[in-house]
Structure formats: C-alpha cells, structure tokens
Design a protein around this motif. Structure first.
Motif, PDB file in Angstrom:
ATOM      1  N   ILE A 244      40.282  42.257  36.822  1.00 41.89           N
ATOM      2  CA  ILE A 244      38.827  42.314  36.921  1.00 41.89           C
ATOM      3  C   ILE A 244      38.227  42.042  35.554  1.00 41.89           C
ATOM      4  O   ILE A 244      38.662  42.612  34.545  1.00 41.89           O
ATOM      5  CB  ILE A 244      38.384  43.686  37.463  1.00 41.89           C
TER       6      ILE A 244
ATOM      7  N   LEU B 182      33.340  44.645  45.306  1.00 36.95           N
ATOM      8  CA  LEU B 182      33.864  43.732  44.289  1.00 36.95           C
ATOM      9  C   LEU B 182      33.345  42.331  44.588  1.00 36.95           C
ATOM     10  O   LEU B 182      33.550  41.812  45.681  1.00 36.95           O
ATOM     11  CB  LEU B 182      35.393  43.739  44.290  1.00 36.95           C
TER      12      LEU B 182
ATOM     13  N   GLN C 115      33.420  38.942  39.385  1.00 37.52           N
ATOM     14  CA  GLN C 115      34.245  39.949  38.717  1.00 37.52           C
ATOM     15  C   GLN C 115      35.708  39.515  38.626  1.00 37.52           C
ATOM     16  O   GLN C 115      36.473  40.072  37.846  1.00 37.52           O
ATOM     17  CB  GLN C 115      34.122  41.301  39.420  1.00 37.52           C
TER      18      GLN C 115
END
Length: 182
Positions: A6, A47, A51
């Motif tokens: 990430i 998410l 990212q």
C-alpha cells in the motif's frame, strides 16, 4: 491470493485524480481481486486503486460484514445530516483522527463486469464510501478537517515512525494498461 504493498502518505499517486474506467475486462477483475485480497490482509474498511499505485476509479470495501467493490462511483447525499468521529486510512497507518462526514450516502457505480450497482450507506459505511471516493479524487480525509484538527493530524503524521524514514513502498503495477498509468 495477491496482497500488494500500500502506498503511504507522501506518494504523489495519492493526490492525483484517478481516471475513469472505460474497459471492463479480465485486467479490471484482477485489480478488484487484488484490492479485495489486500484489504482483507490489512483488515481495513476500504482500499482504493490509487493506494496500490493504480490511477483508476475503483475501490473495494468491507464494512459491517458487507464486502464489495465499486468502479466509477458517483456519490449523492439524501440529506444534510453529519457525523463526526474517528477515521483512519491504510495509507496513514496506525493513526485515527476525528473527521466530519455526511451520515447518509448513496454511491452509484459499476461492478468489475460493468453492471450498474448502488450502495446505500449510513454511519461507518457512508464514511467508507466517502473516504474511498475521495481517494479516487486525490483528496485526503485530513483535507476535510478544520484547520486546528488538520494541524494536529499533520503533526502526528510527521511524528509517525513510518513517515520520511524510507521512500514510499512502491511496486511496479501488475496492471499497466488500466488508465495508462503505473
């Protein structure tokens, strides 16, 4: 199962608006699986593709036992009610800050196969839908705070052990064609 690194606060991809998805193909389905697998491994609520370093409008979510994803989401708000409470981000690990958001949100978009979908959220789900759509617009949740809260959040971010010690975690995208960006 594919778990990808990430991107962290400071990575330019996280402040760059993502491009609309125009092709609903196997590559997009792989991206949605990667988002879902990485979200599950990180135990987060949502998410967004940026990212993972992918500049396209897609995100996965898992809130209150409800898992899903949205491609090209558009938000609307059925009323003016707000909530104020803790919000965190997988790209700002371990830190949570009180942030005002709308209490009720309607997100319309598409599945990874191009089928229309609508997600109606209240409370935590509404917060997640707004947070992840903000990521797609290159907006941080700390940008939504008043000046005093934002200063305190930035101070905490600068003091975080992961901030500034190393370059952001970066991996070449396995999805090079989506949106033409890496």
């Amino acid at each position: 199962m594919t778990v990808l690194p990430i991107r962290l606060f400071g990575d330019p991809v996280l402040t760059t608006p993502a491009e609309e998805v125009t092709t609903f193909d196997a590559e997009l389905r792989r991206l949605v699986r990667d988002l879902t697998d990485t979200l599950r491994a990180e135990q987060g609520a949502g998410l967004a593709a940026p990212q993972l370093g992918i500049g396209v409008r897609a995100f996965a979510f898992h809130v209150g036992g409800v898992r899903g994803h949205l491609v090209n989401p558009v938000l609307s708000f059925p009323d003016e009610q707000e909530q104020d409470g803790p919000e965190g981000c997988l790209s700002i690990p371990g830190l949570y800050f009180d942030t005002k958001r709308r209490l009720h949100t309607v997100a319309k978009g598409f599945t990874d196969r191009g089928d229309p979908i609508q997600v109606v959220g209240t409370g935590e789900m509404a917060r997640c839908l707004q947070h992840e759509t903000d990521h797609l617009d290159g907006v941080w949740f700390i940008d939504r705070m008043d000046a005093q809260r934002r200063r305190a959040a930035m101070r905490a971010i600068r003091e975080a052990p992961w901030f500034g010690n190393d370059a952001p975690r970066v991996k070449v995208s396995p999805h090079p064609l989506l949106g033409g960006r890496r």
